[in-house]
Design a protein around this motif. Structure first.
Motif, PDB file in Angstrom:
ATOM      1  N   GLY B  79     -76.698  72.849 -10.115  1.00 43.00           N
ATOM      2  CA  GLY B  79     -77.568  73.952 -10.534  1.00 43.00           C
ATOM      3  C   GLY B  79     -78.574  73.565 -11.605  1.00 43.00           C
ATOM      4  N   GLN B  80     -78.880  72.268 -11.702  1.00 42.98           N
ATOM      5  CA  GLN B  80     -79.834  71.826 -12.734  1.00 42.98           C
ATOM      6  C   GLN B  80     -81.029  71.138 -12.092  1.00 42.98           C
ATOM      7  OE1 GLN B  80     -77.335  69.537 -15.445  1.00 42.98           O
ATOM      8  NE2 GLN B  80     -76.677  71.420 -16.477  1.00 42.98           N
ATOM      9  N   PHE B  81     -82.032  70.799 -12.901  1.00 42.96           N
ATOM     10  CA  PHE B  81     -83.223  70.139 -12.353  1.00 42.96           C
ATOM     11  C   PHE B  81     -84.006  69.403 -13.423  1.00 42.96           C
ATOM     12  CE2 PHE B  81     -86.952  73.355 -12.823  1.00 42.96           C
ATOM     13  CZ  PHE B  81     -86.418  73.895 -13.983  1.00 42.96           C
ATOM     14  N   LEU B  82     -84.952  68.580 -12.953  1.00 45.73           N
ATOM     15  CA  LEU B  82     -85.893  67.915 -13.852  1.00 45.73           C
ATOM     16  C   LEU B  82     -87.036  68.905 -14.054  1.00 45.73           C
ATOM     17  CD1 LEU B  82     -86.000  64.335 -12.262  1.00 45.73           C
ATOM     18  CD2 LEU B  82     -84.748  65.052 -14.315  1.00 45.73           C
ATOM     19  N   ALA B  83     -87.007  69.568 -15.209  1.00 47.99           N
ATOM     20  CA  ALA B  83     -87.910  70.704 -15.385  1.00 47.99           C
ATOM     21  C   ALA B  83     -89.383  70.302 -15.437  1.00 47.99           C
ATOM     22  CB  ALA B  83     -87.520  71.465 -16.648  1.00 47.99           C
ATOM     23  N   PHE B  84     -89.682  69.051 -15.784  1.00 47.75           N
ATOM     24  CA  PHE B  84     -91.105  68.656 -15.858  1.00 47.75           C
ATOM     25  C   PHE B  84     -91.688  68.371 -14.489  1.00 47.75           C
ATOM     26  CE2 PHE B  84     -90.626  64.065 -15.283  1.00 47.75           C
ATOM     27  CZ  PHE B  84     -89.303  63.850 -15.639  1.00 47.75           C
ATOM     28  N   GLU B  85     -90.874  68.469 -13.453  1.00 44.27           N
ATOM     29  CA  GLU B  85     -91.344  68.372 -12.072  1.00 44.27           C
ATOM     30  C   GLU B  85     -92.143  67.100 -11.786  1.00 44.27           C
ATOM     31  OE1 GLU B  85     -93.456  72.151 -11.624  1.00 44.27           O
ATOM     32  OE2 GLU B  85     -91.649  73.023 -10.752  1.00 44.27           O
ATOM     33  N   PRO B  86     -91.502  65.941 -11.862  1.00 47.80           N
ATOM     34  CA  PRO B  86     -92.246  64.710 -11.540  1.00 47.80           C
ATOM     35  C   PRO B  86     -92.774  64.772 -10.116  1.00 47.80           C
ATOM     36  CG  PRO B  86     -89.862  64.306 -11.592  1.00 47.80           C
ATOM     37  CD  PRO B  86     -90.075  65.689 -12.131  1.00 47.80           C
ATOM     38  N   PRO B  87     -94.028  64.405  -9.923  1.00 44.52           N
ATOM     39  CA  PRO B  87     -94.603  64.486  -8.578  1.00 44.52           C
ATOM     40  C   PRO B  87     -94.097  63.366  -7.660  1.00 44.52           C
ATOM     41  CG  PRO B  87     -96.201  63.564 -10.118  1.00 44.52           C
ATOM     42  CD  PRO B  87     -94.997  63.969 -10.938  1.00 44.52           C
ATOM     43  N   ALA B  88     -94.056  63.676  -6.374  1.00 42.13           N
ATOM     44  CA  ALA B  88     -93.749  62.662  -5.357  1.00 42.13           C
ATOM     45  C   ALA B  88     -94.929  62.656  -4.393  1.00 42.13           C
ATOM     46  CB  ALA B  88     -92.456  63.013  -4.640  1.00 42.13           C
ATOM     47  N   PHE B  89     -95.910  61.828  -4.718  1.00 36.27           N
ATOM     48  CA  PHE B  89     -97.140  61.846  -3.917  1.00 36.27           C
ATOM     49  C   PHE B  89     -96.908  61.252  -2.542  1.00 36.27           C
ATOM     50  CE2 PHE B  89     -98.832  61.260  -8.352  1.00 36.27           C
ATOM     51  CZ  PHE B  89     -99.177  62.586  -8.517  1.00 36.27           C
ATOM     52  N   GLN B  90     -97.357  61.976  -1.535  1.00 30.98           N
ATOM     53  CA  GLN B  90     -97.267  61.449  -0.167  1.00 30.98           C
ATOM     54  C   GLN B  90     -98.651  61.392   0.448  1.00 30.98           C
ATOM     55  OE1 GLN B  90     -94.412  60.370   0.805  1.00 30.98           O
ATOM     56  NE2 GLN B  90     -93.197  61.299  -0.828  1.00 30.98           N
ATOM     57  N   HIS B  91     -99.659  61.684  -0.352  1.00 34.25           N
ATOM     58  CA  HIS B  91    -100.984  61.853   0.262  1.00 34.25           C
ATOM     59  C   HIS B  91    -101.656  60.525   0.597  1.00 34.25           C
ATOM     60  CE1 HIS B  91    -102.323  61.004  -3.703  1.00 34.25           C
ATOM     61  NE2 HIS B  91    -101.949  62.175  -4.198  1.00 34.25           N
ATOM     62  N   SER B  92    -102.825  60.658   1.124  1.00 33.64           N
ATOM     63  CA  SER B  92    -103.537  59.515   1.680  1.00 33.64           C
ATOM     64  C   SER B  92    -103.889  58.479   0.620  1.00 33.64           C
ATOM     65  CB  SER B  92    -104.815  60.010   2.352  1.00 33.64           C
ATOM     66  OG  SER B  92    -105.543  60.782   1.407  1.00 33.64           O
ATOM     67  N   LEU B  93    -103.747  58.845  -0.642  1.00 29.78           N
ATOM     68  CA  LEU B  93    -104.062  57.885  -1.698  1.00 29.78           C
ATOM     69  C   LEU B  93    -103.075  56.727  -1.680  1.00 29.78           C
ATOM     70  CD1 LEU B  93    -104.664  60.392  -4.588  1.00 29.78           C
ATOM     71  CD2 LEU B  93    -106.374  59.017  -3.424  1.00 29.78           C
ATOM     72  N   ARG B  94    -101.910  57.021  -1.097  1.00 29.23           N
ATOM     73  CA  ARG B  94    -100.882  55.992  -1.089  1.00 29.23           C
ATOM     74  C   ARG B  94    -100.952  55.239   0.235  1.00 29.23           C
ATOM     75  NH1 ARG B  94     -95.849  55.365   0.660  1.00 29.23           N
ATOM     76  NH2 ARG B  94     -95.693  57.438   1.541  1.00 29.23           N
ATOM     77  N   PRO B  95    -101.355  53.992   0.197  1.00 32.37           N
ATOM     78  CA  PRO B  95    -101.444  53.248   1.443  1.00 32.37           C
ATOM     79  C   PRO B  95    -100.051  53.041   2.029  1.00 32.37           C
ATOM     80  CG  PRO B  95    -101.930  51.828  -0.454  1.00 32.37           C
ATOM     81  CD  PRO B  95    -101.652  53.194  -0.991  1.00 32.37           C
ATOM     82  N   ALA B  96     -99.985  52.988   3.364  1.00 28.15           N
ATOM     83  CA  ALA B  96     -98.692  52.765   4.017  1.00 28.15           C
ATOM     84  C   ALA B  96     -98.175  51.388   3.642  1.00 28.15           C
ATOM     85  CB  ALA B  96     -98.864  52.866   5.522  1.00 28.15           C
ATOM     86  N   ARG B  97     -96.875  51.276   3.514  1.00 33.54           N
ATOM     87  CA  ARG B  97     -96.287  49.988   3.174  1.00 33.54           C
ATOM     88  C   ARG B  97     -95.328  49.592   4.273  1.00 33.54           C
ATOM     89  NH1 ARG B  97     -93.366  50.216  -2.267  1.00 33.54           N
ATOM     90  NH2 ARG B  97     -93.381  47.974  -1.934  1.00 33.54           N
ATOM     91  N   PRO B  98     -95.149  48.285   4.468  1.00 36.69           N
ATOM     92  CA  PRO B  98     -94.190  47.858   5.478  1.00 36.69           C
ATOM     93  C   PRO B  98     -92.818  48.443   5.133  1.00 36.69           C
ATOM     94  CG  PRO B  98     -95.292  45.970   4.447  1.00 36.69           C
ATOM     95  CD  PRO B  98     -95.728  47.193   3.719  1.00 36.69           C
ATOM     96  N   GLY B  99     -92.116  48.957   6.122  1.00 35.00           N
ATOM     97  CA  GLY B  99     -90.779  49.494   5.878  1.00 35.00           C
ATOM     98  C   GLY B  99     -90.766  50.973   5.584  1.00 35.00           C
ATOM     99  N   ASP B 100     -91.957  51.566   5.437  1.00 37.90           N
ATOM    100  CA  ASP B 100     -92.015  52.992   5.150  1.00 37.90           C
ATOM    101  C   ASP B 100     -91.680  53.843   6.377  1.00 37.90           C
ATOM    102  OD1 ASP B 100     -92.577  52.755   2.544  1.00 37.90           O
ATOM    103  OD2 ASP B 100     -94.637  53.524   2.632  1.00 37.90           O
ATOM    104  N   HIS B 101     -92.140  53.381   7.531  1.00 38.36           N
ATOM    105  CA  HIS B 101     -91.933  54.082   8.795  1.00 38.36           C
ATOM    106  C   HIS B 101     -92.339  55.543   8.713  1.00 38.36           C
ATOM    107  CE1 HIS B 101     -89.970  50.481  10.029  1.00 38.36           C
ATOM    108  NE2 HIS B 101     -89.015  50.616   9.145  1.00 38.36           N
ATOM    109  N   GLY B 102     -93.297  55.835   7.902  1.00 33.05           N
ATOM    110  CA  GLY B 102     -93.800  57.201   7.830  1.00 33.05           C
ATOM    111  C   GLY B 102     -92.870  58.171   7.127  1.00 33.05           C
ATOM    112  N   ALA B 103     -91.664  57.738   6.787  1.00 29.85           N
ATOM    113  CA  ALA B 103     -90.725  58.639   6.109  1.00 29.85           C
ATOM    114  C   ALA B 103     -91.195  58.852   4.670  1.00 29.85           C
ATOM    115  CB  ALA B 103     -89.337  58.033   6.118  1.00 29.85           C
ATOM    116  N   PRO B 104     -90.918  60.044   4.107  1.00 26.38           N
ATOM    117  CA  PRO B 104     -91.357  60.258   2.734  1.00 26.38           C
ATOM    118  C   PRO B 104     -90.689  59.253   1.801  1.00 26.38           C
ATOM    119  CG  PRO B 104     -90.252  62.224   3.635  1.00 26.38           C
ATOM    120  CD  PRO B 104     -90.161  61.149   4.662  1.00 26.38           C
TER     121      PRO B 104
END
Lengths: 503, 365
Positions: B79-104
């Motif tokens: 029932g707890q969380f990281l209140a500052f909400e660190p972002p998990a960017f998935q947008h196009s700014l992040r180039p695909a990397r080998p082994g990613d297989h499109g998974a977040p």
């Protein structure tokens, strides 16, 4: 890390000045300050011989009382030119000797920079000079329904500048944060007299977080001349639940149970029987003197929000084995419940000629262990100790009672305190939660930090103050000092801080 | 010392001996952020795992390579969380990397703290740095130093742990971090008001002075979104007081996530400027599509120009190039000379041979 290279060669108390040199410094300071803004007569210096830690006293060479930023800069430039230590000072309420003078240094009192420059009720900020008292900010913000959250127990007297230097906490910091969470920006000077601004009304600043680094730096990095404070809306309602426990361990578990229930109380405090017995005759708070520990849990917010939290806290405390529970029924009663806790330090002063206040923090779950260990230490050192505790954030204030006029008692109290701090470190905590290291806990720093870690601190110090003139000898011990402390540990009976004058 | 830490240390010591730069990296979800890289990649994902999590102490300690998703999963279970909400960017700014297989890909704890970025809730609870209780730092010499700790209040020594937050790895390898965690709010509701940007900034600031549990306030596309988080009675009181249209919970959750993780279409622009300004600053007069966060204190500009920086500075703020190559000068807002000099000296003392993320935060450091 450049390691030993950053060890100061200027380590306190090595620097000495001849009488002629002292006169030259004082004359130079007189030329940059108006009449009445420089003290150098012994009788005038006396009030500055110590701060709230009265065990360590000595006279400074001079006290500068600038009236504006330009004069602060001029004092710094002058001291830098003469290579003279500068010790910034607010109201002198600090409990760790952070403002203790250097015999050949200048006390830079910021007491006359005491203006609230601006309160912006829309932006919810207060721009103040460092000499403004903590409580004065909340008083000035009250007409807008706002206040400044950090509330150290000395808030009537202590200044914002001092709060910034110490990263002061208070009773409400579990929910509302420490000074570092409530300061948006600082303005001040480096020892070279260069103007520096860190942080701003905007929330993020480019580069490294020098704002966070400067807060709690005990006057070793910069001298602050202006502070931008965050104000928060005053909760419309508050109520406190007081619970008795027949065992301190159970009271500690009750604290964990409140947190585990997803509640962050506005205040969560604990006192042991010795502490409640000491305060009750004076404040008549209605404390249960049969209880081994008393817990105070405050809820704040809207009336309905408070009612819901109070009901839940009551339920959790009952399940945790509280033997009695009382809920404040009025604002007067709420303040009465708090009055005992807030008067614990003065009460210690009434039941004992002297007391020594410790400030370690431990993980909450180790509270029972710590209190039992303190009981054993009481026997070993032949001194009594009463305990008050910011239970919500694990910050413990054991008050060791002693009589300085009895030979050997202060030395025993000092060693008693050092042993508590060592146990704090051993239990995964820290030697100081909110009072700072200053001169008082400088030896205990050797226990908490490795030589390489201390070298990193000196590296930070050097990046701001290469000449080592800002509050030298405080907060971070040198290798030599720690080696000496190590030796003292072996030779019990040796007076700690042999270089320091006593009483 | 764990084998993963030993490997990292060996790489660091070797790089320091040879004075060759290293590029510290977790999952690489923030590769786009900051100045250009230099050096060989030192992948820190192997040094992973939660070291200690005590819900009743409100503290979690984990190694730098631990995925934020793993930490959040452990916290959610209690029932707890990281209140500052660190972002998990998935947008196009992040180039695909080998082994990613499109998974977040989850960002790592080390990367989240080194970047020091916070989500929409920052206006209520504080930034990443406000939750940092302690950190371990592996120095260029290969020594692991501990700063801060795992307790709420700790003023022993300079606050180096908070200094590391947002340092983009230029002072050393953060090998372990202790964070304060908070209970998840019991109740969360979002409302919408149709307003101009100026009106929204005004409403955000005025409502900020009221004792209401406002945890996020954003304006985009002519609509102000205000989120209330806390005990149910407090949230209900806030909804009453602020008016507007209540947003369906699922829609609201998707919207706030799209800001936090920047999956919102606004962030797919070619260039994006990020301006940190006083919350009361009026709308900046720039030719760019605008998104306002943090109750007015954070302003995003799609396809803006250098003008964003000068306008932000004029109202007491700063601006950085978030994405794209919108400026010929540095991506980060310039530092004052005295502050830049302190940066130079800190870098020189912590990393004399300049092996860690050279130039990533400040040109030349």
């Amino acid at each position: 890390m450049s390691g030993a290279a950053d060890e100061p060669t200027w380590s306190d108390p090595g620097r000495k000045l001849s009488t002629d040199q002292q006169h030259a410094v004082i004359d130079a300071l007189r030329t940059v300050l108006p009449t009445g803004c420089l003290l150098s007569e012994q009788s005038e210096l006396r009030p500055y011989e110590c701060d709230g830690l009265t065990a360590f006293r000595r006279l400074p060479m001079a006290v500068a009382l600038p009236q504006n930023e330009a004069q602060v800069r001029d004092v710094l430039v002058t001291c830098r030119r003469f290579n003279v230590p500068v010790i910034a000072r607010g109201a002198g309420t600090g409990l760790s000797g952070g403002a203790m003078p250097h015999p050949f240094g200048v006390i830079l009192s910021l007491a006359r920079l005491n203006q609230i420059l601006d309160i912006d009720p829309v932006a919810r900020t207060a721009r103040v000079q460092p000499g403004v008292r903590n409580l004065a900010v909340s008083d000035a913000s009250a007409p807008y329904g706002l206040y400044y959250a950090p509330d150290p127990s000395s808030q009537l007297a202590c200044t914002i500048g001092g709060n910034v230097a110490e990263n002061s906490g208070g009773v409400h910091c579990l929910k509302y944060g420490l000074t570092v969470h409530n300061v948006l920006g600082l303005r001040g000077y480096t020892i070279d007299g260069e103007s520096i601004e860190l942080g701003s009304a905007a929330l993020d600043s480019p580069g490294l977080d020098l704002l966070a680094l400067s807060i709690g730096s005990e006057g070793l990095l910069i001298v602050v001349t202006e502070v931008l404070l965050k104000l928060v809306p005053k909760p419309p309602h508050a109520q406190v639940v007081m619970a008795s426990f027949d065992d301190v361990g159970k009271a500690g578990d009750a604290v964990a149970a409140i947190i585990a229930a997803g509640i962050i109380p506005a205040g969560l405090e604990m006192m042991d029987r010795k502490a409640s017995a000491a305060v009750e005759p004076f404040v008549k708070a209605g404390y249960d003197l049969s209880a081994a520990a008393i817990l105070l849990s405050e809820a704040d917010g809207t009336a309905t929000e408070v009612a819901a939290e109070v009901a839940e806290v009551e339920r959790v405390l009952r399940n945790a084995g509280a033997t009695a529970i009382a809920v404040s029924g009025s604002e007067t009663e709420r303040l009465r419940f708090w009055s005992g806790r807030k008067n614990a330090f003065p009460a210690a002063g009434r039941v004992s000629p002297d007391y020594y206040c410790m400030d370690g923090t431990i993980p909450r779950k180790r509270l029972g262990h710590m209190l039992k260990a303190i009981e054993q230490m009481e026997e070993r050192y032949g001194l009594r100790c009463m305990n008050v505790f910011h239970a919500g954030d694990g910050n413990l204030h054991p008050l060791i009672l002693f009589d300085a006029n009895r030979s050997g008692e202060w030395e025993r109290a000092d060693r008693f305190g050092a042993e508590i701090l060592e146990l704090c470190v051993e239990l995964g905590g820290t030697i100081t939660g909110e009072h700072g290291v200053g001169i008082e806990k400088i030896n205990s720093m050797c226990v908490q930090f490795s030589p390489a870690e201390r070298a990193a601190f000196f590296a930070v110090k050097k990046a701001f103050d290469a000449a080592g003139l800002l509050n030298p000898g405080k907060a971070i011990p040198t290798l030599a000092r720690c080696a000496e402390y190590g030796k003292m540990h072996v030779r019990h009976g040796t007076l700690p801080h042999p270089d320091l004058p006593r009483f | 010392m764990s084998s993963s830490l030993k490997e990292i240390r060996d790489r660091v010591v070797a790089a320091n001996d040879a004075a060759t730069p290293l590029r510290l990296r977790g999952s690489g979800t923030k590769d786009f952020y900051g100045e250009a890289f230099e050096g060989e990649i030192l992948d820190l994902r192997s040094h992973s795992g939660i070291v200690d999590y005590e819900p009743s102490e409100l503290v979690v300690t984990a190694r730098c390579g631990t995925p934020i998703a793993e930490i959040e999963e452990a916290l959610t279970a209690r029932g707890q969380f990281l209140a500052f909400e660190p972002p998990a960017f998935q947008h196009s700014l992040r180039p695909a990397r080998p082994g990613d297989h499109g998974a977040p890909t989850s960002p790592t704890l080390g990367g989240a703290i080194a970047a020091g970025l916070s989500g929409p809730r920052r206006m209520q609870v504080g930034a990443a740095r406000d939750f940092v209780l302690g950190a371990r730092l592996l120095t260029a010499e290969g020594e692991e130093l501990r700063f801060g700790g795992s307790v709420m209040k700790n003023v022993a020594g300079f606050d180096v742990a908070r200094l590391l937050c947002g340092s983009l790895g230029i002072l050393g390898v953060m090998t372990e971090v202790s964070l304060k965690v908070l209970p998840r709010p019991r109740c969360e509701r979002t409302l919408q008001l149709r307003l101009t940007q100026g009106e929204a900034i005004d409403v955000f600031n005025r409502s900020g002075s009221l004792p209401l549990p406002i945890s996020a306030a954003t304006w985009v596309d002519g609509v102000a979104w205000i989120r209330l988080s806390g005990a149910e009675p407090a949230v209900a009181a806030g909804l009453d007081r602020l008016g507007g249209a209540i947003v369906e919970d699922a829609v609201a959750a998707t919207f706030w996530d799209s800001l936090r993780h920047q999956s919102h279409p606004f962030f797919s622009a070619q260039t994006v400027w990020r301006a940190s300004v006083p919350s009361t600053a009026p709308p900046l007069a720039v030719e760019a599509t605008t998104l306002v966060e943090w109750g007015g204190a954070l302003r995003w500009y799609a396809n803006g120009t250098d003008e964003v920086r000068s306008r932000a500075a004029a109202c007491g703020g700063t601006a950085l190039v978030w994405a794209g190559n919108a400026t010929s000068s540095a991506r980060f807002h310039p530092l004052s000379p005295v502050v830049a000099e302190i940066h130079r000296k800190l870098k020189q003392r912590f990393d004399p041979r300049g092996i860690f993320n050279r130039g990533r935060l400040v040109a030349g450091l």
